[in-house]
Motif scaffolding. Structure first.
Motif, PDB file in Angstrom:
ATOM      1  N   PHE A  79       1.603   6.858  -6.575  1.00 48.70           N
ATOM      2  CA  PHE A  79      -0.034   7.574  -7.668  1.00 48.70           C
ATOM      3  C   PHE A  79      -0.562   8.595  -7.115  1.00 48.70           C
ATOM      4  O   PHE A  79      -1.234   9.553  -7.147  1.00 48.70           O
ATOM      5  N   LYS A  80       0.485   9.244  -6.097  1.00 47.23           N
ATOM      6  CA  LYS A  80       0.186  10.823  -5.052  1.00 47.23           C
ATOM      7  C   LYS A  80      -0.255  11.584  -5.799  1.00 47.23           C
ATOM      8  O   LYS A  80      -0.887  12.928  -6.092  1.00 47.23           O
ATOM      9  N   ASN A  81       0.943  11.679  -6.881  1.00 43.84           N
ATOM     10  CA  ASN A  81       0.854  12.420  -7.997  1.00 43.84           C
ATOM     11  C   ASN A  81       0.340  12.612  -9.692  1.00 43.84           C
ATOM     12  O   ASN A  81       0.382  12.746 -10.589  1.00 43.84           O
ATOM     13  N   VAL A  82      -0.254  11.523  -8.957  1.00 40.90           N
ATOM     14  CA  VAL A  82      -0.904  11.434 -10.772  1.00 40.90           C
ATOM     15  C   VAL A  82      -1.841  12.032 -11.184  1.00 40.90           C
ATOM     16  O   VAL A  82      -3.034  12.794  -9.974  1.00 40.90           O
ATOM     17  N   GLY A  83      -2.048  13.005 -12.337  1.00 37.88           N
ATOM     18  CA  GLY A  83      -3.743  13.891 -11.979  1.00 37.88           C
ATOM     19  C   GLY A  83      -3.400  14.939 -12.103  1.00 37.88           C
ATOM     20  O   GLY A  83      -4.335  16.475 -11.918  1.00 37.88           O
ATOM     21  N   LYS A  84      -2.181  15.631 -11.611  1.00 40.49           N
ATOM     22  CA  LYS A  84      -1.997  17.033 -10.970  1.00 40.49           C
ATOM     23  C   LYS A  84      -1.196  17.718 -11.885  1.00 40.49           C
ATOM     24  O   LYS A  84      -0.634  18.677 -11.638  1.00 40.49           O
ATOM     25  N   ASP A  85      -1.505  17.220 -13.631  1.00 39.57           N
ATOM     26  CA  ASP A  85      -1.032  18.498 -14.230  1.00 39.57           C
ATOM     27  C   ASP A  85      -1.239  19.649 -14.735  1.00 39.57           C
ATOM     28  O   ASP A  85      -2.467  19.881 -14.480  1.00 39.57           O
ATOM     29  N   ASP A 107       1.242  -1.059  -0.446  1.00 43.75           N
ATOM     30  CA  ASP A 107      -0.176  -0.113   0.107  1.00 43.75           C
ATOM     31  C   ASP A 107       0.753   1.038  -0.433  1.00 43.75           C
ATOM     32  O   ASP A 107       0.667   1.900  -0.467  1.00 43.75           O
ATOM     33  N   GLU A 108       1.773   1.202   0.702  1.00 44.46           N
ATOM     34  CA  GLU A 108       2.834   2.813   0.998  1.00 44.46           C
ATOM     35  C   GLU A 108       3.798   3.098  -0.574  1.00 44.46           C
ATOM     36  O   GLU A 108       3.076   4.258  -0.860  1.00 44.46           O
ATOM     37  N   LYS A 109       4.361   2.042  -0.956  1.00 46.18           N
ATOM     38  CA  LYS A 109       4.808   2.326  -2.666  1.00 46.18           C
ATOM     39  C   LYS A 109       2.949   1.951  -3.414  1.00 46.18           C
ATOM     40  O   LYS A 109       4.167   3.335  -4.107  1.00 46.18           O
ATOM     41  N   LEU A 110       1.907   2.021  -3.584  1.00 49.97           N
ATOM     42  CA  LEU A 110       1.469   1.976  -4.083  1.00 49.97           C
ATOM     43  C   LEU A 110       1.003   3.552  -3.636  1.00 49.97           C
ATOM     44  O   LEU A 110       0.367   4.271  -4.857  1.00 49.97           O
ATOM     45  N   LYS A 111      -0.065   4.363  -2.816  1.00 48.61           N
ATOM     46  CA  LYS A 111       0.152   5.886  -2.658  1.00 48.61           C
ATOM     47  C   LYS A 111       1.137   6.219  -2.886  1.00 48.61           C
ATOM     48  O   LYS A 111       0.994   7.697  -3.473  1.00 48.61           O
ATOM     49  N   GLU A 112       2.516   6.270  -2.791  1.00 50.82           N
ATOM     50  CA  GLU A 112       4.087   7.081  -3.304  1.00 50.82           C
ATOM     51  C   GLU A 112       3.436   7.160  -4.635  1.00 50.82           C
ATOM     52  O   GLU A 112       3.802   8.286  -5.329  1.00 50.82           O
TER      53      GLU A 112
END
Length: 79
Positions: free
Chosen positions: A73-79, A66-71
Motif C-alpha cells: 500500500f505504499k504507492n496507493v494514491g500517488k497518481d 504488516d511488512e507485506k501490507l506496508k509494501e
C-alpha cells in the motif's frame, strides 16, 4: 510419504470411477459409494496432502503480515 500419497490418489480416482459407474447403472448403493469417496478426499487425502506439501515452512511466503501490507500500500494514491 510421496509414494503413499500417490497410491491414495489412485485409490480415490478408482473409487470415484466406480461410484460414477454405479450411478450410471442406477445401483441402490451408488450415492453411498460417492459420498464415502468425497469423505475420503475431504478428511483423509486432502489433509495428508496439505501437511506433506507445507511441512517445511513453504507456506510462509503466502502469509500476509504488516511488512507485506506496508509494501503493498505504499504507492496507493500517488497518481
Amino acid at each position: 510419504m510421496k509414494l503413499a500419497l500417490k497410491i491414495m490418489f489412485v485409490i480415490f480416482i478408482a473409487w470415484m470411477i466406480t461410484g460414477a459407474y454405479l450411478i450410471n447403472i442406477e445401483h441402490e448403493k451408488a450415492q453411498v459409494v460417492m459420498g464415502l469417496g468425497v469423505l475420503y478426499l475431504s478428511f483423509i487425502f486432502m489433509p495428508l496432502f496439505i501437511y506433506y506439501r507445507y511441512k517445511d515452512g513453504k507456506y510462509k511466503k503466502y502469509i500476509i503480515n504488516d511488512e507485506k501490507l506496508k509494501e503493498a500500500f505504499k504507492n496507493v494514491g500517488k497518481d
